[in-house]
Write a protein that holds these residues in place. Structure first.
Motif, mmCIF file in Angstrom:
data_model
loop_
_atom_site.group_PDB
_atom_site.id
_atom_site.type_symbol
_atom_site.label_atom_id
_atom_site.label_comp_id
_atom_site.label_asym_id
_atom_site.label_seq_id
_atom_site.Cartn_x
_atom_site.Cartn_y
_atom_site.Cartn_z
ATOM 1 N N LEU A 34 -11.246 4.324 3.410
ATOM 2 C CA LEU A 34 -11.409 4.512 4.722
ATOM 3 C C LEU A 34 -12.371 4.348 5.074
ATOM 4 C CD1 LEU A 34 -7.658 4.459 5.065
ATOM 5 C CD2 LEU A 34 -8.558 2.508 4.386
ATOM 6 N N VAL A 35 -13.317 6.026 5.087
ATOM 7 C CA VAL A 35 -14.212 6.609 5.491
ATOM 8 C C VAL A 35 -15.562 5.538 5.361
ATOM 9 C CG1 VAL A 35 -16.436 8.098 5.900
ATOM 10 C CG2 VAL A 35 -13.976 8.087 6.209
ATOM 11 N N GLU A 36 -15.155 4.965 3.879
ATOM 12 C CA GLU A 36 -16.702 4.066 3.494
ATOM 13 C C GLU A 36 -16.538 2.801 4.082
ATOM 14 O OE1 GLU A 36 -20.234 3.141 1.560
ATOM 15 O OE2 GLU A 36 -19.286 5.058 2.257
ATOM 16 N N ILE A 37 -15.887 2.690 4.527
ATOM 17 C CA ILE A 37 -15.046 1.013 4.822
ATOM 18 C C ILE A 37 -16.140 1.066 6.268
ATOM 19 C CG2 ILE A 37 -13.693 -0.989 5.428
ATOM 20 C CD1 ILE A 37 -11.900 -0.225 2.562
ATOM 21 N N ASP A 38 -15.332 1.486 7.175
ATOM 22 C CA ASP A 38 -16.001 1.756 8.158
ATOM 23 C C ASP A 38 -16.915 2.053 8.430
ATOM 24 O OD1 ASP A 38 -14.551 1.875 11.206
ATOM 25 O OD2 ASP A 38 -15.303 4.470 11.268
ATOM 26 N N ARG A 39 -17.731 2.901 7.178
ATOM 27 C CA ARG A 39 -19.509 3.089 8.070
ATOM 28 C C ARG A 39 -19.968 1.800 7.816
ATOM 29 N NH1 ARG A 39 -23.539 3.103 5.416
ATOM 30 N NH2 ARG A 39 -22.439 2.145 3.537
ATOM 31 N N ARG A 59 -2.800 -6.865 -4.832
ATOM 32 C CA ARG A 59 -4.272 -6.478 -3.834
ATOM 33 C C ARG A 59 -4.204 -6.861 -2.791
ATOM 34 N NH1 ARG A 59 -6.062 -9.027 -8.711
ATOM 35 N NH2 ARG A 59 -5.764 -11.102 -7.611
ATOM 36 N N SER A 60 -2.829 -8.709 -2.373
ATOM 37 C CA SER A 60 -2.967 -9.071 -0.971
ATOM 38 C C SER A 60 -2.455 -7.541 -0.048
ATOM 39 C CB SER A 60 -1.962 -10.509 -0.803
ATOM 40 O OG SER A 60 -2.287 -10.940 -1.804
ATOM 41 N N ALA A 61 -1.961 -7.224 -0.259
ATOM 42 C CA ALA A 61 -1.218 -6.153 0.514
ATOM 43 C C ALA A 61 -2.074 -4.768 0.886
ATOM 44 C CB ALA A 61 0.266 -5.350 -0.094
ATOM 45 N N LEU A 62 -3.051 -4.899 -0.073
ATOM 46 C CA LEU A 62 -4.194 -3.903 0.295
ATOM 47 C C LEU A 62 -5.265 -4.789 1.432
ATOM 48 C CD1 LEU A 62 -5.245 -2.240 -3.218
ATOM 49 C CD2 LEU A 62 -4.375 -1.279 -1.271
ATOM 50 N N ILE A 63 -5.666 -5.879 1.031
ATOM 51 C CA ILE A 63 -6.325 -6.990 1.891
ATOM 52 C C ILE A 63 -5.460 -6.206 3.425
ATOM 53 C CG2 ILE A 63 -6.971 -9.038 2.738
ATOM 54 C CD1 ILE A 63 -7.375 -9.482 -0.701
ATOM 55 N N ALA A 64 -4.464 -6.890 3.599
ATOM 56 C CA ALA A 64 -3.797 -6.734 5.024
ATOM 57 C C ALA A 64 -3.670 -5.367 5.803
ATOM 58 C CB ALA A 64 -2.461 -7.242 4.554
ATOM 59 N N SER A 67 -7.389 -4.757 6.604
ATOM 60 C CA SER A 67 -7.989 -5.348 8.093
ATOM 61 C C SER A 67 -6.522 -5.128 9.545
ATOM 62 C CB SER A 67 -6.955 -6.780 8.059
ATOM 63 O OG SER A 67 -7.764 -8.002 7.418
ATOM 64 N N LYS A 68 -5.726 -4.023 8.956
ATOM 65 C CA LYS A 68 -4.428 -3.683 10.199
ATOM 66 C C LYS A 68 -5.340 -2.429 10.703
ATOM 67 C CE LYS A 68 -0.114 -1.901 11.455
ATOM 68 N NZ LYS A 68 1.584 -1.369 10.387
ATOM 69 N N ILE A 69 -6.030 -1.656 9.043
ATOM 70 C CA ILE A 69 -5.882 -0.461 9.800
ATOM 71 C C ILE A 69 -7.724 -0.281 10.134
ATOM 72 C CG2 ILE A 69 -6.977 2.394 8.397
ATOM 73 C CD1 ILE A 69 -4.763 1.585 6.558
ATOM 74 N N PHE A 84 -15.006 -9.241 4.468
ATOM 75 C CA PHE A 84 -14.237 -8.297 5.848
ATOM 76 C C PHE A 84 -15.573 -8.625 6.981
ATOM 77 C CE2 PHE A 84 -11.722 -7.210 3.259
ATOM 78 C CZ PHE A 84 -10.627 -6.812 3.288
ATOM 79 N N TYR A 85 -14.516 -8.831 8.296
ATOM 80 C CA TYR A 85 -15.529 -8.511 9.591
ATOM 81 C C TYR A 85 -15.318 -7.535 10.388
ATOM 82 C CZ TYR A 85 -17.691 -10.235 13.853
ATOM 83 O OH TYR A 85 -18.628 -10.262 14.596
ATOM 84 N N ARG A 86 -16.436 -7.292 10.866
ATOM 85 C CA ARG A 86 -15.797 -6.416 12.209
ATOM 86 C C ARG A 86 -17.116 -6.275 13.009
ATOM 87 N NH1 ARG A 86 -13.685 -1.091 11.768
ATOM 88 N NH2 ARG A 86 -15.739 -0.006 11.592
ATOM 89 N N ALA A 87 -17.286 -7.179 14.665
ATOM 90 C CA ALA A 87 -18.794 -6.054 15.395
ATOM 91 C C ALA A 87 -18.504 -5.068 15.701
ATOM 92 C CB ALA A 87 -18.088 -7.109 16.295
#
Length: 100
Positions: A34-39, A59-64, A67-69, A84-87
Protein backbone atom coordinates in the motif's frame (compact mmCIF):
# COMPACT_ATOMS: atom_id res chain seq x y z
CA UNK A 1 -13.63 12.21 -8.73
CA UNK A 2 -15.21 10.50 -11.69
CA UNK A 3 -13.43 10.40 -15.02
CA UNK A 4 -15.16 11.24 -18.28
CA UNK A 5 -15.06 8.77 -21.15
CA UNK A 6 -12.67 11.06 -23.04
CA UNK A 7 -10.29 11.14 -20.06
CA UNK A 8 -10.45 7.36 -19.71
CA UNK A 9 -9.65 6.95 -23.39
CA UNK A 10 -6.70 9.32 -23.12
CA UNK A 11 -5.39 7.54 -20.00
CA UNK A 12 -5.78 4.11 -21.65
CA UNK A 13 -3.69 5.34 -24.59
CA UNK A 14 -0.97 6.58 -22.24
CA UNK A 15 -1.21 3.45 -20.08
CA UNK A 16 -0.73 1.15 -23.05
CA UNK A 17 2.99 1.99 -23.07
CA UNK A 18 3.48 1.66 -19.30
CA UNK A 19 4.89 -1.31 -17.44
CA UNK A 20 3.47 -2.42 -14.07
CA UNK A 21 5.22 -0.62 -11.22
CA UNK A 22 3.69 -2.71 -8.42
CA UNK A 23 3.04 -6.44 -8.37
CA UNK A 24 0.70 -8.12 -5.91
CA UNK A 25 0.98 -11.87 -5.31
CA UNK A 26 -0.11 -14.36 -2.67
CA UNK A 27 0.36 -12.09 0.36
CA UNK A 28 -2.23 -9.63 -0.99
CA UNK A 29 -2.39 -6.02 0.12
CA UNK A 30 0.24 -5.67 2.81
CA UNK A 31 1.16 -2.35 4.40
CA UNK A 32 4.36 -2.26 2.33
CA UNK A 33 2.46 -2.76 -0.92
CA UNK A 34 0.00 0.00 0.00
CA UNK A 35 2.86 2.40 0.77
CA UNK A 36 4.47 1.62 -2.59
CA UNK A 37 1.17 2.12 -4.46
CA UNK A 38 0.67 5.46 -2.70
CA UNK A 39 4.21 6.59 -3.59
CA UNK A 40 3.82 5.51 -7.21
CA UNK A 41 0.46 7.28 -7.57
CA UNK A 42 1.87 10.48 -6.08
CA UNK A 43 4.93 10.38 -8.37
CA UNK A 44 3.43 9.10 -11.61
CA UNK A 45 -0.35 9.79 -11.29
CA UNK A 46 -1.15 6.97 -13.76
CA UNK A 47 0.19 3.51 -12.90
CA UNK A 48 -0.27 -0.14 -13.81
CA UNK A 49 -0.49 -2.82 -11.15
CA UNK A 50 -0.16 -6.55 -11.86
CA UNK A 51 -2.22 -8.78 -9.58
CA UNK A 52 -0.86 -12.32 -9.87
CA UNK A 53 -3.79 -14.10 -8.26
CA UNK A 54 -5.67 -16.74 -10.24
CA UNK A 55 -9.19 -16.22 -8.82
CA UNK A 56 -11.06 -13.50 -10.77
CA UNK A 57 -13.35 -12.60 -7.89
CA UNK A 58 -10.41 -12.09 -5.52
CA UNK A 59 -8.65 -9.94 -8.16
CA UNK A 60 -11.78 -7.82 -8.62
CA UNK A 61 -12.11 -7.40 -4.87
CA UNK A 62 -8.46 -6.34 -4.58
CA UNK A 63 -8.87 -3.79 -7.38
CA UNK A 64 -11.94 -2.31 -5.68
CA UNK A 65 -10.12 -2.26 -2.34
CA UNK A 66 -7.09 -0.49 -3.85
CA UNK A 67 -9.37 2.15 -5.40
CA UNK A 68 -11.14 2.69 -2.09
CA UNK A 69 -8.04 2.80 0.14
CA UNK A 70 -5.89 4.89 -2.21
CA UNK A 71 -8.79 7.15 -3.27
CA UNK A 72 -7.95 6.60 -6.93
CA UNK A 73 -9.89 5.73 -10.07
CA UNK A 74 -9.65 2.40 -11.86
CA UNK A 75 -9.23 3.37 -15.51
CA UNK A 76 -9.03 -0.09 -17.04
CA UNK A 77 -8.64 -3.75 -16.12
CA UNK A 78 -7.35 -6.34 -18.56
CA UNK A 79 -6.71 -9.79 -17.18
CA UNK A 80 -4.30 -9.50 -14.26
CA UNK A 81 -3.29 -5.89 -14.95
CA UNK A 82 -5.18 -2.81 -13.74
CA UNK A 83 -4.59 0.84 -14.60
CA UNK A 84 -5.13 3.39 -11.81
CA UNK A 85 -5.23 7.20 -11.79
CA UNK A 86 -4.98 9.72 -8.99
CA UNK A 87 -4.07 13.37 -9.50
CA UNK A 88 -0.92 14.39 -7.66
CA UNK A 89 -0.97 17.28 -5.23
CA UNK A 90 2.06 18.77 -6.99
CA UNK A 91 2.77 17.05 -10.29
CA UNK A 92 6.44 16.62 -11.14
CA UNK A 93 6.88 16.95 -14.94
CA UNK A 94 9.90 14.61 -14.84
CA UNK A 95 7.98 11.78 -13.14
CA UNK A 96 4.34 12.21 -14.12
CA UNK A 97 3.17 9.86 -16.87
CA UNK A 98 0.59 12.48 -17.89
CA UNK A 99 2.96 15.42 -18.33
CA UNK A 100 5.73 13.66 -20.26
Amino acid sequence: MSLTNAQKKQFRNIGHELNPVVMIAGNGLTETVLVEIDRALEDHELIKIRISIMDREVRSALIAEISKIMKCETVQTIGKVALFYRAALQANPKLSNLLR
